[in-house]
Motif scaffolding. Sequence first.
Motif, PDB file in Angstrom:
ATOM      1  N   CYS A  15      71.938  50.207  36.173  1.00 29.44           N
ATOM      2  CA  CYS A  15      70.665  49.494  36.222  1.00 29.44           C
ATOM      3  C   CYS A  15      70.839  48.349  37.205  1.00 29.44           C
ATOM      4  CB  CYS A  15      70.333  48.823  34.889  1.00 29.44           C
ATOM      5  SG  CYS A  15      70.198  49.878  33.475  1.00 29.44           S
ATOM      6  N   CYS A  16      69.749  47.934  37.829  1.00 29.57           N
ATOM      7  CA  CYS A  16      69.738  46.663  38.531  1.00 29.57           C
ATOM      8  C   CYS A  16      68.335  46.101  38.408  1.00 29.57           C
ATOM      9  CB  CYS A  16      70.202  46.820  39.964  1.00 29.57           C
ATOM     10  SG  CYS A  16      69.160  47.894  40.931  1.00 29.57           S
ATOM     11  N   ALA A  68      69.291  47.381  44.440  1.00 29.73           N
ATOM     12  CA  ALA A  68      69.355  48.850  44.395  1.00 29.73           C
ATOM     13  C   ALA A  68      69.795  49.393  45.757  1.00 29.73           C
ATOM     14  CB  ALA A  68      67.998  49.430  44.001  1.00 29.73           C
ATOM     15  N   GLU A  69      69.274  48.804  46.825  1.00 32.01           N
ATOM     16  CA  GLU A  69      69.672  49.236  48.176  1.00 32.01           C
ATOM     17  C   GLU A  69      71.173  49.046  48.393  1.00 32.01           C
ATOM     18  OE1 GLU A  69      65.527  48.248  50.616  1.00 32.01           O
ATOM     19  OE2 GLU A  69      67.085  46.720  50.464  1.00 32.01           O
ATOM     20  N   ALA A  70      71.677  47.906  47.939  1.00 30.28           N
ATOM     21  CA  ALA A  70      73.113  47.627  48.128  1.00 30.28           C
ATOM     22  C   ALA A  70      73.960  48.641  47.359  1.00 30.28           C
ATOM     23  CB  ALA A  70      73.433  46.201  47.684  1.00 30.28           C
ATOM     24  N   PHE A  71      73.571  48.938  46.139  1.00 34.56           N
ATOM     25  CA  PHE A  71      74.319  49.936  45.355  1.00 34.56           C
ATOM     26  C   PHE A  71      74.188  51.320  45.998  1.00 34.56           C
ATOM     27  CE2 PHE A  71      74.132  46.966  41.592  1.00 34.56           C
ATOM     28  CZ  PHE A  71      75.500  46.873  41.418  1.00 34.56           C
ATOM     29  N   ALA A  72      72.997  51.652  46.461  1.00 34.32           N
ATOM     30  CA  ALA A  72      72.764  52.982  47.053  1.00 34.32           C
ATOM     31  C   ALA A  72      73.611  53.157  48.318  1.00 34.32           C
ATOM     32  CB  ALA A  72      71.284  53.158  47.369  1.00 34.32           C
ATOM     33  N   GLY A  90      74.225  46.552  36.490  1.00 28.79           N
ATOM     34  CA  GLY A  90      74.953  46.045  37.656  1.00 28.79           C
ATOM     35  C   GLY A  90      74.525  44.668  38.094  1.00 28.79           C
ATOM     36  N   LYS A  91      73.485  44.095  37.435  1.00 26.69           N
ATOM     37  CA  LYS A  91      73.053  42.745  37.835  1.00 26.69           C
ATOM     38  C   LYS A  91      74.125  41.715  37.517  1.00 26.69           C
ATOM     39  CE  LYS A  91      70.941  40.586  33.813  1.00 26.69           C
ATOM     40  NZ  LYS A  91      70.221  41.116  32.663  1.00 26.69           N
ATOM     41  N   MET A  92      75.009  42.039  36.603  1.00 23.15           N
ATOM     42  CA  MET A  92      76.055  41.112  36.198  1.00 23.15           C
ATOM     43  C   MET A  92      77.115  41.022  37.280  1.00 23.15           C
ATOM     44  SD  MET A  92      79.349  40.965  35.027  1.00 23.15           S
ATOM     45  CE  MET A  92      79.995  42.321  34.082  1.00 23.15           C
ATOM     46  N   HIS A  93      77.757  42.145  37.638  1.00 25.04           N
ATOM     47  CA  HIS A  93      78.876  42.068  38.595  1.00 25.04           C
ATOM     48  C   HIS A  93      78.431  42.261  40.031  1.00 25.04           C
ATOM     49  CE1 HIS A  93      78.646  46.437  38.546  1.00 25.04           C
ATOM     50  NE2 HIS A  93      79.029  46.501  37.281  1.00 25.04           N
ATOM     51  N   LYS A  94      77.307  42.938  40.257  1.00 23.29           N
ATOM     52  CA  LYS A  94      76.799  43.201  41.611  1.00 23.29           C
ATOM     53  C   LYS A  94      77.861  43.852  42.499  1.00 23.29           C
ATOM     54  CE  LYS A  94      73.178  39.661  41.935  1.00 23.29           C
ATOM     55  NZ  LYS A  94      72.168  40.286  42.797  1.00 23.29           N
ATOM     56  N   SER A  95      78.759  44.597  41.884  1.00 19.54           N
ATOM     57  CA  SER A  95      79.894  45.160  42.608  1.00 19.54           C
ATOM     58  C   SER A  95      79.871  46.680  42.565  1.00 19.54           C
ATOM     59  CB  SER A  95      81.194  44.669  41.965  1.00 19.54           C
ATOM     60  OG  SER A  95      82.272  45.530  42.303  1.00 19.54           O
ATOM     61  N   ALA A  96      79.841  47.300  43.735  1.00 15.18           N
ATOM     62  CA  ALA A  96      79.898  48.761  43.789  1.00 15.18           C
ATOM     63  C   ALA A  96      81.248  49.260  43.270  1.00 15.18           C
ATOM     64  CB  ALA A  96      79.673  49.237  45.218  1.00 15.18           C
ATOM     65  N   ASP A  97      82.310  48.475  43.491  1.00 12.98           N
ATOM     66  CA  ASP A  97      83.644  48.918  43.041  1.00 12.98           C
ATOM     67  C   ASP A  97      83.711  48.977  41.520  1.00 12.98           C
ATOM     68  OD1 ASP A  97      85.422  48.926  45.638  1.00 12.98           O
ATOM     69  OD2 ASP A  97      84.119  47.174  45.747  1.00 12.98           O
ATOM     70  N   VAL A  98      83.172  47.943  40.856  1.00 13.21           N
ATOM     71  CA  VAL A  98      83.185  47.954  39.388  1.00 13.21           C
ATOM     72  C   VAL A  98      82.273  49.080  38.882  1.00 13.21           C
ATOM     73  CG1 VAL A  98      82.725  46.636  37.285  1.00 13.21           C
ATOM     74  CG2 VAL A  98      83.709  45.487  39.276  1.00 13.21           C
ATOM     75  N   ALA A  99      81.110  49.231  39.518  1.00 10.29           N
ATOM     76  CA  ALA A  99      80.189  50.305  39.103  1.00 10.29           C
ATOM     77  C   ALA A  99      80.874  51.670  39.206  1.00 10.29           C
ATOM     78  CB  ALA A  99      78.931  50.271  39.961  1.00 10.29           C
ATOM     79  N   GLN A 100      81.625  51.880  40.290  1.00 12.58           N
ATOM     80  CA  GLN A 100      82.288  53.188  40.449  1.00 12.58           C
ATOM     81  C   GLN A 100      83.338  53.417  39.364  1.00 12.58           C
ATOM     82  OE1 GLN A 100      80.895  55.341  42.067  1.00 12.58           O
ATOM     83  NE2 GLN A 100      80.097  54.647  44.042  1.00 12.58           N
ATOM     84  N   LEU A 101      84.033  52.349  38.946  1.00 11.45           N
ATOM     85  CA  LEU A 101      84.992  52.499  37.830  1.00 11.45           C
ATOM     86  C   LEU A 101      84.246  52.889  36.554  1.00 11.45           C
ATOM     87  CD1 LEU A 101      87.382  49.390  38.081  1.00 11.45           C
ATOM     88  CD2 LEU A 101      87.884  51.762  38.711  1.00 11.45           C
ATOM     89  N   GLN A 102      83.087  52.256  36.335  1.00 12.43           N
ATOM     90  CA  GLN A 102      82.321  52.535  35.114  1.00 12.43           C
ATOM     91  C   GLN A 102      81.773  53.960  35.135  1.00 12.43           C
ATOM     92  OE1 GLN A 102      79.946  48.922  35.835  1.00 12.43           O
ATOM     93  NE2 GLN A 102      80.473  48.228  33.789  1.00 12.43           N
ATOM     94  N   GLU A 148      69.866  55.712  25.540  1.00 10.80           N
ATOM     95  CA  GLU A 148      70.637  55.134  26.642  1.00 10.80           C
ATOM     96  C   GLU A 148      70.824  53.629  26.426  1.00 10.80           C
ATOM     97  OE1 GLU A 148      69.774  56.524  30.883  1.00 10.80           O
ATOM     98  OE2 GLU A 148      68.959  54.485  30.893  1.00 10.80           O
ATOM     99  N   LEU A 149      72.031  53.151  26.714  1.00  8.64           N
ATOM    100  CA  LEU A 149      72.363  51.722  26.602  1.00  8.64           C
ATOM    101  C   LEU A 149      72.538  51.123  27.990  1.00  8.64           C
ATOM    102  CD1 LEU A 149      75.137  51.989  23.827  1.00  8.64           C
ATOM    103  CD2 LEU A 149      72.662  51.669  23.517  1.00  8.64           C
ATOM    104  N   GLN A 150      72.109  49.861  28.136  1.00  7.76           N
ATOM    105  CA  GLN A 150      72.128  49.204  29.457  1.00  7.76           C
ATOM    106  C   GLN A 150      73.105  48.034  29.508  1.00  7.76           C
ATOM    107  OE1 GLN A 150      68.072  47.906  30.100  1.00  7.76           O
ATOM    108  NE2 GLN A 150      67.349  49.980  30.516  1.00  7.76           N
ATOM    109  N   CYS A 151      74.205  48.096  28.803  1.00  9.07           N
ATOM    110  CA  CYS A 151      75.088  46.932  28.691  1.00  9.07           C
ATOM    111  C   CYS A 151      75.707  46.542  30.036  1.00  9.07           C
ATOM    112  CB  CYS A 151      76.201  47.233  27.694  1.00  9.07           C
ATOM    113  SG  CYS A 151      75.557  47.864  26.146  1.00  9.07           S
ATOM    114  N   GLY A 152      75.818  45.244  30.237  1.00  9.67           N
ATOM    115  CA  GLY A 152      76.374  44.749  31.492  1.00  9.67           C
ATOM    116  C   GLY A 152      77.542  43.797  31.288  1.00  9.67           C
ATOM    117  N   SER A 153      77.317  42.715  30.540  1.00  9.23           N
ATOM    118  CA  SER A 153      78.295  41.629  30.449  1.00  9.23           C
ATOM    119  C   SER A 153      79.633  42.040  29.838  1.00  9.23           C
ATOM    120  CB  SER A 153      77.716  40.470  29.633  1.00  9.23           C
ATOM    121  OG  SER A 153      76.563  39.968  30.257  1.00  9.23           O
TER     122      SER A 153
END
Length: 373
Positions: free
Chosen positions: A73-74, A80-84, A52-64, A241-246
């Motif tokens: 990951c962040c 982490a607080e912002a995502f939580a 999530g360091k790439m988009h920093k977006s909870a909306d994109v994370a929820q789609l994923q 586990e894979l941590q892909c972001g970009s």
Amino acid sequence: MDVGYDVPAEVGMAEAEVETPCLVVDLAALERNIARMQAEADAMGVALRVHGKMHKSADVAQLQIAAGAVGVCCQKVSEAEAFARAGVADILVSNQVRGARKLARLARLPKLGVRVAVCVDDAAGVAELAEAVRAEGTDVGVLVEIDVGAARCGVAPGAEAVALAQAVVAAGLPFVGLQAYHGGAQHIANWADREAAIASVVEKVRLTLGLLEKAGIPCPVVTGAGTGTYPFEGGSGVFTELQCGSYAFMDADYGRVLGPQGTAPVFENALFVLTEVMSTAGPGRAVCDAGLKVMSLESGLPVVFGREDVRYAGASDEHGTLEDPGNVLRVGDRLRLVPGHIDPTCNLHDWYVGLRDGRTECLWPVTARGKAY
Ligand SMILES: *Cc1c(COP(=O)(O)O)cnc(C)c1O
């Protein structure tokens, strides 16, 4: 919401009316990228924990996550607080966190109902973490990070990593596994060279796993990989586990990281800086409204999407200079720029404007923008 106060667009607006410069997301391309990466991870039998360091977006994370990702990951506690706070329930800080204040904040996060894990790379860090977790009365999972060639954080693979895992167990913390991420290998342009780099990563992981087993320490998770190398970690038989972001957005730099036999990347550009031409006063030149304040340039200049006839040639704070040898650009023309490097570019903006078929479908905040502490 009134346009002009805080936001670059409102829902329903045509792309031509969106305020520039701003970040726009091609929602259909994003959805295809998300589905594709998840399908590849599933086919290889590994979990996908999106970075999530790439988009920093909870909306994109929820789609994923809705597509099958196990969590995010962040890199930072504030991230982490912002995502939580935005409802992401499983977060790995894929980084070292040091110092009592930061660790106290990290150790408090499980109280929001979030599963949290973090990396360590020395015994003093383990002791600090154990202290914070004890004080908060929570559970934080621990991964030992090994340096697999990136020469950033991480202990040496093998005996040193096992000693640290033993320290984690001795401190009463749950040892979750190993993080083995090779950042530098992500951007090697040639497929075979990336494959060779990750073969050496896999050897280092295997060696460490063997010694952990001898020491009687179970290691359920081996996590790592990014958009450039995930097929190799995913197919290794040792990574879980894979941590892909970009991959979700892509950028000009990743556009130069090629597939087998020099084929183009399989992920599509889904994120653009939308810009407008504001001056054509000089011959052979146009000036747009996107410069340094809306794009990071340390990985190279942006590429003008879908245009061979014009080229982004230089940036100052508020201006982008375009080479326009045919003098085809007019004031008010719009261009989509593919930024050189997506992660620091997104962090410069407050909003994503989500577009579908030329219309604004959604506005997403850059949830963890500026959360670097
Ligand atoms: C940035 C990063 C990733 C994701 O890499 P991408 O190239 O954006 O896919 C994964 N793991 C760690 C530890 C990272 O720092």
